[in-house]
Enzyme design. Structure first.
Site, PDB file in Angstrom:
ATOM      1  N   SER A  93      30.384  37.249  40.389  1.00 21.06           N
ATOM      2  CA  SER A  93      29.199  37.785  39.688  1.00 21.06           C
ATOM      3  C   SER A  93      29.609  38.595  38.443  1.00 21.06           C
ATOM      4  CB  SER A  93      28.311  38.611  40.622  1.00 21.06           C
ATOM      5  OG  SER A  93      28.967  39.130  41.750  1.00 21.06           O
ATOM      6  N   GLY A  98      33.675  41.196  41.549  1.00 25.45           N
ATOM      7  CA  GLY A  98      35.006  41.487  41.017  1.00 25.45           C
ATOM      8  C   GLY A  98      35.733  40.202  40.684  1.00 25.45           C
ATOM      9  N   LEU A  99      36.838  40.361  39.987  1.00 25.27           N
ATOM     10  CA  LEU A  99      37.629  39.202  39.559  1.00 25.27           C
ATOM     11  C   LEU A  99      38.166  38.419  40.754  1.00 25.27           C
ATOM     12  CD1 LEU A  99      39.765  41.024  36.846  1.00 25.27           C
ATOM     13  CD2 LEU A  99      38.217  39.094  36.394  1.00 25.27           C
ATOM     14  N   SER A 100      38.501  37.165  40.500  1.00 24.47           N
ATOM     15  CA  SER A 100      39.199  36.376  41.509  1.00 24.47           C
ATOM     16  C   SER A 100      40.519  37.084  41.834  1.00 24.47           C
ATOM     17  CB  SER A 100      39.478  34.976  40.952  1.00 24.47           C
ATOM     18  OG  SER A 100      40.206  34.228  41.891  1.00 24.47           O
ATOM     19  N   GLY A 101      40.778  37.291  43.102  1.00 20.79           N
ATOM     20  CA  GLY A 101      42.003  37.977  43.510  1.00 20.79           C
ATOM     21  C   GLY A 101      41.883  39.487  43.582  1.00 20.79           C
ATOM     22  N   GLY A 138      40.132  41.112  45.706  1.00 17.86           N
ATOM     23  CA  GLY A 138      40.129  41.515  47.120  1.00 17.86           C
ATOM     24  C   GLY A 138      38.784  41.382  47.812  1.00 17.86           C
TER      25      GLY A 138
END
Ligand code: ADP
Length: 206
Positions: free
Chosen positions: A110, A36-39, A41
């Site tokens: 990823s 998942g994206l940075s931030g 979770g």
């Protein structure tokens, strides 16, 4: 001349098997891979998931940027080539852990299907549990836990996923968590409910 087979020692028959170690630990080794994206979770959920599984008697190892990029992969950057090598090494390290019966919780952006497919192929589909930690870029950017989005928008960081490189949404993850509308506790519970039957030996720790 000495015959080559004089120097071959049949160590493999003496090395303990993965199943011996899993029996000792009373658990099955698996990789729980959070993308998942940075931030979004990932780190928060990985840590709480490790605690939750530990309390239920499972030994886990969290692998994330802190312990991988600062150590074994400290010679890699964020170009596509380096991201692929980063993931390849992480997957190989994970495989060593699962061969010891240990559950690894991997927290890495990823960002592409290709990267995730490489990880899954190295680890083996049977041992790979994919989790899409899904929050919109706008939410992640608002959280901006490490101030990285701000730096990326200012051009101080290049190749930042969600800003100047894409995150390809995951197709058919085993688990999807919408962290913009799910609590951390609910996300962790959803993963635990899914993985318990897969990591338990004879259901003993359930
Ligand atoms: P990542 O590891 O994906 O970069 P982090 O876990 O470091 O993300 O940061 C996510 C931030 O979002 C944390 O400050 C966390 O407290 C917050 N947050 C708010 N709601 C959630 C949620 N439902 N799940 C996970 N994190 C959440």
């Amino acid at each position: 001349m000495e015959k080559a087979d004089n120097n071959i020692y049949p160590v493999f028959s003496k090395i303990l098997k993965r199943s011996d170690k899993e029996t000792l630990l009373n658990q099955k080794g698996k990789v729980i891979w959070l993308s998942g994206l940075s931030g979004s979770g990932k780190t928060t959920i990985a840590k709480e998931l490790e605690k939750g599984l530990h309390q239920r008697g499972f030994i886990c190892q969290v692998l994330d940027g802190d312990n991988i990029r600062s150590g074994v992969n400290n010679n890699l950057g964020f170009s596509l080539e380096d991201r692929l090598e980063n993931i390849r090494r992480i997957a190989e390290i994970s495989k060593i852990f699962i061969n010891c019966g240990i559950i690894t919780i991997n927290s890495f952006i990823s960002p592409t299907e290709k990267i995730r497919a490489i990880a899954k192929e190295i680890i083996g589909a049977n041992d790979f549990i994919s989790v899409f930690v899904n929050a919109p870029v706008s939410v992640c950017e608002q959280r901006d836990v490490k101030g990285l989005y701000k730096k990326a928008r200012a051009g101080e960081i290049r190749n930042f996923t969600g800003v100047d490189t894409v995150f390809e949404p995951m197709v058919n993850p085993d688990i999807e968590l919408h962290t913009d509308r799910m609590s951390v506790a609910d996300s962790v519970k959803k993963i635990i409910d899914h993985v318990l039957p897969l990591i338990s030996m004879h259901g003993k720790k359930e």
